[in-house]
Design a protein around this motif. Structure first.
Motif, short mmCIF file in Angstrom:
data_model
loop_
_atom_site.label_atom_id
_atom_site.label_comp_id
_atom_site.label_asym_id
_atom_site.label_seq_id
_atom_site.Cartn_x
_atom_site.Cartn_y
_atom_site.Cartn_z
N ALA A 142 0.87 -1.32 0.07
CA ALA A 142 -0.08 -0.12 0.13
C ALA A 142 0.73 1.21 -0.01
O ALA A 142 0.58 2.27 -0.99
N SER A 143 1.74 1.20 0.84
CA SER A 143 2.63 2.42 0.85
C SER A 143 3.52 2.61 -0.61
O SER A 143 3.61 3.99 -0.81
N PHE A 144 4.04 1.87 -1.09
CA PHE A 144 4.77 1.57 -2.42
C PHE A 144 3.71 2.32 -3.26
O PHE A 144 4.14 3.29 -4.15
N GLU A 157 11.93 7.84 -7.87
CA GLU A 157 13.30 7.76 -7.33
C GLU A 157 13.35 7.25 -5.75
O GLU A 157 13.84 6.50 -5.24
N GLY A 158 12.42 8.27 -5.02
CA GLY A 158 12.28 7.92 -3.73
C GLY A 158 11.61 6.71 -3.45
O GLY A 158 11.94 5.72 -2.53
N ALA A 159 10.75 6.14 -4.31
CA ALA A 159 10.16 5.08 -4.25
C ALA A 159 10.84 3.88 -4.62
O ALA A 159 10.84 2.75 -3.46
N ILE A 160 11.78 3.69 -5.33
CA ILE A 160 12.99 3.00 -5.35
C ILE A 160 13.69 2.56 -4.31
O ILE A 160 13.92 1.44 -3.97
N LYS A 161 14.02 3.72 -3.77
CA LYS A 161 14.96 3.48 -2.72
C LYS A 161 14.12 3.13 -1.29
O LYS A 161 14.60 2.00 -0.60
N TYR A 162 13.00 3.42 -1.24
CA TYR A 162 12.15 2.98 -0.24
C TYR A 162 11.77 1.46 -0.29
O TYR A 162 12.08 0.83 0.64
N VAL A 163 11.39 0.86 -1.58
CA VAL A 163 10.94 -0.41 -1.53
C VAL A 163 12.17 -1.30 -1.66
O VAL A 163 12.33 -2.41 -1.13
N THR A 164 13.35 -0.73 -2.11
CA THR A 164 14.60 -1.72 -2.38
C THR A 164 15.06 -2.10 -0.75
O THR A 164 15.39 -3.16 -0.49
N TRP A 228 16.63 5.58 3.47
CA TRP A 228 15.46 5.46 2.64
C TRP A 228 14.19 6.29 2.91
O TRP A 228 13.74 6.88 2.02
N LEU A 229 14.32 6.70 4.03
CA LEU A 229 13.18 7.53 4.71
C LEU A 229 13.32 9.07 4.13
O LEU A 229 12.42 9.55 3.63
#
Length: 502
Positions: A142-144, A157-164, A228-229
Motif C-alpha cells: 500500500a505504501s509503495f 526515485e524515492g519509491a525505488i530506494k524505499y522499496v529496495t 531510504w526515509l
C-alpha cells in the motif's frame, strides 16, 4: 467481547472494499474515509478501555487454540497503538478532503489509504510472527503504491530506494522466521517466548535476535540503514507524507518493543547494549541531517529518524521508567510529527513551495497558523509544558538512574539541535518577510480558500493533543505504567494466550 480485537482490522478492509465499489463517486469515497476512520477511532478507544479492565483481549481465529491457529492479541501497548492509528487515520481523512488532487483520488488514493491502515492495525494486533510478516507486506504494498501515486520523477526515485531497503528488510525477516521455526517449531509469539527460553544454545538465539533487530531496525529507519526515509517521505502528496510520518516507522519500533521484551529477553546485556548504541547513533545522525536541510518536508523527515532514536533508547535502557518514557515518546511523536507535516502542507497551499528560502511572512499574515506550528515544533524539541518535555524528561531520568551518562548526554544535545532546526523553520517560514516574486494571494486572503478550514481543523486538533498530553500527563502516565508492567512481565502475555499450556 474478544471479537472486538478483530474490528480495527476489519473496518479499514471493509472501507477499502466500499471505496472500490464507489470508484466513480469521489465524494462518496471521501465520506467513507471520514466515517470509517472515525469508527476506527471509537472502536480503538473501546478496545483500550477493555484492555485496561481485562489486561489482555485474545481471540483465536476459527476456534483454533494457540499455538496452532491464528491468534489476535491486544495488550495495553497494542491497544494504545491502535488508538493512535485511529487518531491519525481520522485526521488524515479530513485533511485529504481538501488537500488531495482529484487526479490522485481517481487512481485509488482512498482504497490504498484504507489498505495501509488495515496493515498497520494487523501488525499491532497479531500474535503470530508469520502474520506479522504478512501485515508488513500489506503495508509495503500500500505504501509503495501511495508513494508512486502521481508518477513524478522524484516520487519514483524515492519509491525505488524505499522499496529496495524494505524488501531487503523483509528478506531478513522471512529468513529469521524460517530459522525460528526450524529451531523451536512454532511461530506463535507466546509459544515462541516460552520455547526459546528452553533452548540450550544461547548463541543461536542471539543470532536470531540480531536478524530480527536488523529487519525491524530498517523498517523503523534506525542507524545505519535509515537513508531510504529522508529520500522518499518528502516526495508524495503531503497527506501521504504525514500518514507515513505518523505511523509507518512506529510499526517497526513496536515490533522491536514486542520482540525484545517478550521473546528475546534472556541475554539483555548483549542485545539491549546493541540497541543502546543504535539509539544514540540514530539520534545523532538524524538530527545532524535535519540541521543541514532547507526543504521543509525533508528536514522533518530527518527528524523522524532522530526521534526514532529516543524510542529505541527507552527499550534499550530496559527499566520500567525507561519503557514508560519510550512509549510516551512514541505517542507524543505520532501526534507532533504528523502535525508538522500537515503544517508544511498548509504552508505549501498558501505559498506554493516547500523550499524554506522561498517562504516567509506567515506570522505576519496568518499568526494562528504560526502558533499551531510553534506548539508542535517546541513539543518536538522537548520544551515544557508540552508533550515532548514529559516524554524526554522520563527518558533522561531513566538514563541517569542506570548511569547511562553518555547516551543521556547525547539525548540532551540532540534536543538542543532539534530546537535549533525548529527555530530555523520559524525564522525562514514564519518570521522573515515574504521573498520577492512569491505569489501571496492565498496567504493574504486576496484569493479566498473555502476549504482552508478542512486543513486547519486537524492541525488544531493535533496541536491541542500535544498541549493536553503535556499539561495532563498523569492519566496517560498511569496507562503507560501498566503497559510497561505487562511488557516487563512476559509471563502475563504467555499465560493470556496459551492458558494452561505449554
Amino acid at each position: 467481547m474478544s471479537h472486538l480485537v478483530l474490528i480495527p482490522i476489519l473496518i479499514p478492509l471493509l472501507a477499502g472494499a466500499l471505496s472500490l465499489v464507489s470508484w466513480r463517486s469521489l465524494l462518496l469515497q471521501r465520506w467513507i474515509a471520514v466515517v470509517a476512520t472515525g469508527l476506527l477511532l471509537l472502536v480503538s478507544i473501546g478496545l483500550l478501555q477493555l484492555t485496561r479492565e481485562e489486561g489482555f483481549v485474545v481471540m483465536h481465529v476459527g476456534g483454533w487454540a494457540a499455538p496452532f491457529g491464528i491468534t489476535i492479541v491486544a495488550d495495553l501497548l497494542s491497544a494504545i497503538m491502535i488508538v493512535m492509528t485511529g487518531v491519525i487515520g481520522f485526521t488524515i481523512a479530513i485533511y485529504s478532503m481538501a488537500m488531495t488532487p482529484e487526479r490522485h483520488e481517481r487512481f485509488g488514493y482512498y482504497p490504498l489509504m484504507h489498505l495501509l491502515l488495515a496493515g498497520v492495525s494487523g501488525a499491532f494486533l497479531t500474535g503470530d510472527i508469520f502474520n506479522l510478516y504478512v501485515w508488513f507486506e500489506v503495508m509495503l504494498l500500500a505504501s509503495f503504491a501511495l508513494l508512486t501515486l502521481g508518477g513524478e520523477r522524484a516520487q519514483m526515485e524515492g519509491a525505488i530506494k524505499y522499496v529496495t531497503l524494505n524488501l531487503f528488510s523483509s528478506a531478513i525477516f522471512l529468513s529469521a522466521i524460517g530459522l525460528v521455526y526450524g529451531t523451536v517449531g512454532t511461530l506463535n509469539m507466546a509459544d515462541l517466548a516460552y520455547k526459546l527460553g528452553q533452548v540450550e544454545h544461547s548463541g543461536m538465539v542471539n543470532v536470531l535476535a540480531l536478524m530480527f533487530m536488523v529487519a525491524f531496525g530498517i523498517k523503523a529507519a534506525a542507524f545505519p540503514l535509515f537513508f531510504w526515509l529522508p529520500a522518499s517521505y518528502h516526495t508524495p502528496l503531503v497527506g501521504i507524507s504525514a500518514l507515513f510520518a505518523g505511523l509507518l516507522t512506529k510499526v517497526g519500533v513496536y515490533a522491536l518493543y514486542r520482540f525484545f521484551t517478550l521473546i528475546f529477553n534472556g541475554d539483555v546485556d548483549y542485545t539491549h547494549n546493541i540497541l543502546l548504541w543504535g539509539a544514540g547513533l540514530t539520534m545523532v545522525s538524524g538530527v545532524l541531517g535535519a540541521a543541514a536541510q532547507f526543504e521543509f518536508r525533508r528536514l522533518l523527515s530527518f527528524h523522524i529518524v532522530s526521534q526514532i532514536g529516543y524510542m529505541i533508547l527507552g527499550l534499550a535502557l530496559f527499566t520500567p521508567l525507561a519503557i514508560i518514557g519510550g512509549i510516551f515518546v512514541i505517542v507524543h511523536n505520532i501526534v507532533v510529527k504528523t502535525n508538522l507535516f500537515l503544517v508544511s502542507g498548509l504552508v505549501y497551499r498558501l505559498l506554493g513551495s516547500y523550499d524554506l528560502k522561498k517562504l516567509g511572512g506567515v506570522y505576519r499574515h496568518r499568526p494562528g497558523i504560526a502558533l499551531l506550528f510553534l506548539v508542535s515544533a517546541l513539543s518536538l524539541a522537548g520544551l515544557p509544558p508540552l508533550s515532548g518535555f514529559v516524554a524526554k524528561f522520563l527518558l533522561i531520568r531513566a538514563g541517569l538512574e542506570v548511569g547511562a551518562w553518555t547516551v543521556t548526554g547525547v539525548a540532551l544535545l540532540v534536543s538542543v539541535i532539534t530546537l535549533y532546526s525548529m527555530l530555523k523553520i520559524w525564522a525562514e517560514v514564519f518570521w522573515k518577510p515574504v521573498p520577492e516574486g512569491v505569489n501571496t494571494e492565498r496567504l493574504t486572503g486576496e484569493k479566498p480558500d473555502s476549504q482552508l478550514w478542512l486543513l486547519l481543523l486537524p492541525i488544531a486538533g493535533l496541536a491541542a493533543c500535544a498541549v493536553l498530553i503535556g499539561v495532563n500527563g498523569q492519566p496517560i502516565y498511569e496507562v503507560l505504567e501498566a503497559a510497561a508492567e505487562q511488557l516487563l512481565n512476559p509471563a502475563l502475555y504467555i499465560e493470556a494466550v496459551l492458558g494452561d499450556q505449554p
